[in-house]
Design an enzyme around this catalytic site. Structure first.
Site, PDB file in Angstrom:
ATOM      1  N   ASP A  51       0.958  -1.263  -0.277  1.00  0.00           N
ATOM      2  CA  ASP A  51      -0.176  -0.098   0.137  1.00  0.00           C
ATOM      3  C   ASP A  51       0.938   1.213  -0.039  1.00  0.00           C
ATOM      4  O   ASP A  51       1.927   1.212   0.903  1.00  0.00           O
ATOM      5  CB  ASP A  51      -1.158   0.053   1.282  1.00  0.00           C
ATOM      6  CG  ASP A  51      -2.209   0.928   0.942  1.00  0.00           C
ATOM      7  OD1 ASP A  51      -3.249   0.533   1.079  1.00  0.00           O
ATOM      8  OD2 ASP A  51      -1.884   2.147   0.996  1.00  0.00           O
ATOM      9  N   ILE A  52       0.461   2.264  -0.793  1.00  0.00           N
ATOM     10  CA  ILE A  52       1.246   3.584  -0.846  1.00  0.00           C
ATOM     11  C   ILE A  52       1.321   4.282   0.214  1.00  0.00           C
ATOM     12  O   ILE A  52       2.353   4.972   0.633  1.00  0.00           O
ATOM     13  CB  ILE A  52       0.812   4.093  -2.194  1.00  0.00           C
ATOM     14  CG1 ILE A  52       1.779   5.100  -2.864  1.00  0.00           C
ATOM     15  CG2 ILE A  52      -0.428   5.081  -1.976  1.00  0.00           C
ATOM     16  CD1 ILE A  52       1.832   5.776  -4.193  1.00  0.00           C
TER      17      ILE A  52
ATOM     18  N   ASN B 118     -12.753  -3.325   2.702  1.00  0.00           N
ATOM     19  CA  ASN B 118     -13.753  -1.921   3.010  1.00  0.00           C
ATOM     20  C   ASN B 118     -14.460  -2.002   1.735  1.00  0.00           C
ATOM     21  O   ASN B 118     -14.227  -2.176   0.446  1.00  0.00           O
ATOM     22  CB  ASN B 118     -12.966  -0.685   2.811  1.00  0.00           C
ATOM     23  CG  ASN B 118     -11.899  -0.681   4.019  1.00  0.00           C
ATOM     24  OD1 ASN B 118     -12.080  -1.206   5.180  1.00  0.00           O
ATOM     25  ND2 ASN B 118     -10.827  -0.090   3.992  1.00  0.00           N
TER      26      ASN B 118
ATOM     27  N   HIS C 265     -10.264  -4.953  -3.375  1.00  0.00           N
ATOM     28  CA  HIS C 265      -8.916  -5.151  -2.639  1.00  0.00           C
ATOM     29  C   HIS C 265      -8.970  -5.673  -1.140  1.00  0.00           C
ATOM     30  O   HIS C 265      -9.850  -5.179  -0.356  1.00  0.00           O
ATOM     31  CB  HIS C 265      -7.906  -4.067  -2.776  1.00  0.00           C
ATOM     32  CG  HIS C 265      -8.689  -2.927  -2.122  1.00  0.00           C
ATOM     33  ND1 HIS C 265      -9.472  -1.968  -3.005  1.00  0.00           N
ATOM     34  CD2 HIS C 265      -8.392  -2.164  -1.230  1.00  0.00           C
ATOM     35  CE1 HIS C 265     -10.143  -1.134  -2.253  1.00  0.00           C
ATOM     36  NE2 HIS C 265      -9.206  -1.042  -1.194  1.00  0.00           N
ATOM     37  N   LEU C 266      -7.787  -6.699  -0.846  1.00  0.00           N
ATOM     38  CA  LEU C 266      -7.925  -6.972   0.711  1.00  0.00           C
ATOM     39  C   LEU C 266      -6.862  -6.536   1.216  1.00  0.00           C
ATOM     40  O   LEU C 266      -5.707  -6.621   0.805  1.00  0.00           O
ATOM     41  CB  LEU C 266      -7.955  -8.597   0.687  1.00  0.00           C
ATOM     42  CG  LEU C 266      -7.815  -9.434   1.834  1.00  0.00           C
ATOM     43  CD1 LEU C 266      -9.226  -9.389   2.421  1.00  0.00           C
ATOM     44  CD2 LEU C 266      -7.317 -10.732   2.062  1.00  0.00           C
ATOM     45  N   HIS C 267      -6.732  -5.655   2.204  1.00  0.00           N
ATOM     46  CA  HIS C 267      -5.737  -5.196   2.815  1.00  0.00           C
ATOM     47  C   HIS C 267      -5.367  -6.234   3.994  1.00  0.00           C
ATOM     48  O   HIS C 267      -5.993  -7.001   4.547  1.00  0.00           O
ATOM     49  CB  HIS C 267      -6.200  -3.936   3.898  1.00  0.00           C
ATOM     50  CG  HIS C 267      -6.693  -2.747   3.385  1.00  0.00           C
ATOM     51  ND1 HIS C 267      -5.796  -1.708   2.885  1.00  0.00           N
ATOM     52  CD2 HIS C 267      -8.071  -2.372   2.582  1.00  0.00           C
ATOM     53  CE1 HIS C 267      -6.479  -0.722   2.384  1.00  0.00           C
ATOM     54  NE2 HIS C 267      -7.871  -1.025   2.244  1.00  0.00           N
TER      55      HIS C 267
HETATM   56  P1  AMP Z   1      -9.663   1.440   0.536  1.00  0.00           P
HETATM   57  O1  AMP Z   1      -9.766   2.917   1.256  1.00  0.00           O
HETATM   58  O2  AMP Z   1     -10.033   0.257   1.118  1.00  0.00           O
HETATM   59  O3  AMP Z   1     -10.325   1.543  -1.071  1.00  0.00           O
HETATM   60  O4  AMP Z   1      -8.289   1.512   0.181  1.00  0.00           O
HETATM   61  C1  AMP Z   1      -7.448   1.935  -0.974  1.00  0.00           C
HETATM   62  C2  AMP Z   1      -5.822   1.719  -0.871  1.00  0.00           C
HETATM   63  O5  AMP Z   1      -5.252   1.866  -1.703  1.00  0.00           O
HETATM   64  C3  AMP Z   1      -5.450   2.821   0.206  1.00  0.00           C
HETATM   65  O6  AMP Z   1      -4.944   2.271   1.483  1.00  0.00           O
HETATM   66  C4  AMP Z   1      -4.453   3.494  -0.545  1.00  0.00           C
HETATM   67  O7  AMP Z   1      -3.411   3.979   0.326  1.00  0.00           O
HETATM   68  C5  AMP Z   1      -4.143   2.567  -1.398  1.00  0.00           C
HETATM   69  N1  AMP Z   1      -3.478   3.060  -2.716  1.00  0.00           N
HETATM   70  C6  AMP Z   1      -4.351   3.953  -3.648  1.00  0.00           C
HETATM   71  N2  AMP Z   1      -3.281   4.296  -4.898  1.00  0.00           N
HETATM   72  C7  AMP Z   1      -2.200   3.289  -4.621  1.00  0.00           C
HETATM   73  C8  AMP Z   1      -1.151   3.015  -5.387  1.00  0.00           C
HETATM   74  N3  AMP Z   1      -0.919   3.649  -6.662  1.00  0.00           N
HETATM   75  N4  AMP Z   1      -0.318   2.034  -5.084  1.00  0.00           N
HETATM   76  C9  AMP Z   1      -0.594   1.595  -3.884  1.00  0.00           C
HETATM   77  N5  AMP Z   1      -1.556   1.714  -2.909  1.00  0.00           N
HETATM   78  C10 AMP Z   1      -2.586   2.641  -3.040  1.00  0.00           C
END
Ligand code: AMP
Length: 112
Positions: free
Chosen positions: A30-31, A85, A98-100
């Site tokens: 995650d970024i 989420n 996506h699965l965190h």
């Molecule tokens: P959500 O809030 O559950 O939709 O999580 C989306 C996640 O994607 C967040 O934790 C962001 O930090 C992550 N994210 C968004 N853009 C990128 C990216 N280019 N590379 C890696 N993670 C990202």
């Protein structure tokens, strides 16, 4: 999908720190990491939210991919959290399932 940031990561159009990849799933850091380990496991096929699929095998694979990575990286025994989420109240911001997976520190509960 052309306007999906995670599809662009899978295609290689946007760079990401890859953690794992096979024919069905892709995992990357995650970024905006919220823990010492924080990666996302996503299906390569575009699915907007958990509400938009009945693919039990693929959704189950996201979790098992996270646990396999946890074992490989050595934090499985200490523990970790997986969370998906969904939509507004779930605080979903990227509409590609996506699965965190978060680990490496004591996580609080309940989440905010
Ligand atoms: P959500 O809030 O559950 O939709 O999580 C989306 C996640 O994607 C967040 O934790 C962001 O930090 C992550 N994210 C968004 N853009 C990128 C990216 N280019 N590379 C890696 N993670 C990202």
């Amino acid at each position: 999908m052309s306007d999906c940031i995670f599809c662009s990561i899978i295609n290689g159009d946007i760079p990401a720190e890859k953690v794992y990849e096979d024919e069905e799933v892709f995992a990357f850091n995650d970024i905006a990491s919220q823990a010492p380990y924080h990666f996302l496991v996503i299906p390569k096929r575009h699915i907007s939210t958990l509400n938009d699929t009945e693919d039990e095998k693929l959704i189950g694979k996201l979790s098992l991919t996270a646990s396999r990575i946890a074992k490989q990286k050595g934090f499985a025994e200490d523990g970790y959290r997986v969370v998906m989420n969904t939509n507004k109240d779930g605080a979903q911001t990227v509409f590609h399932v996506h699965l965190h997976c978060l680990a490496g520190r004591q996580l609080g509960w309940p989440p905010g």
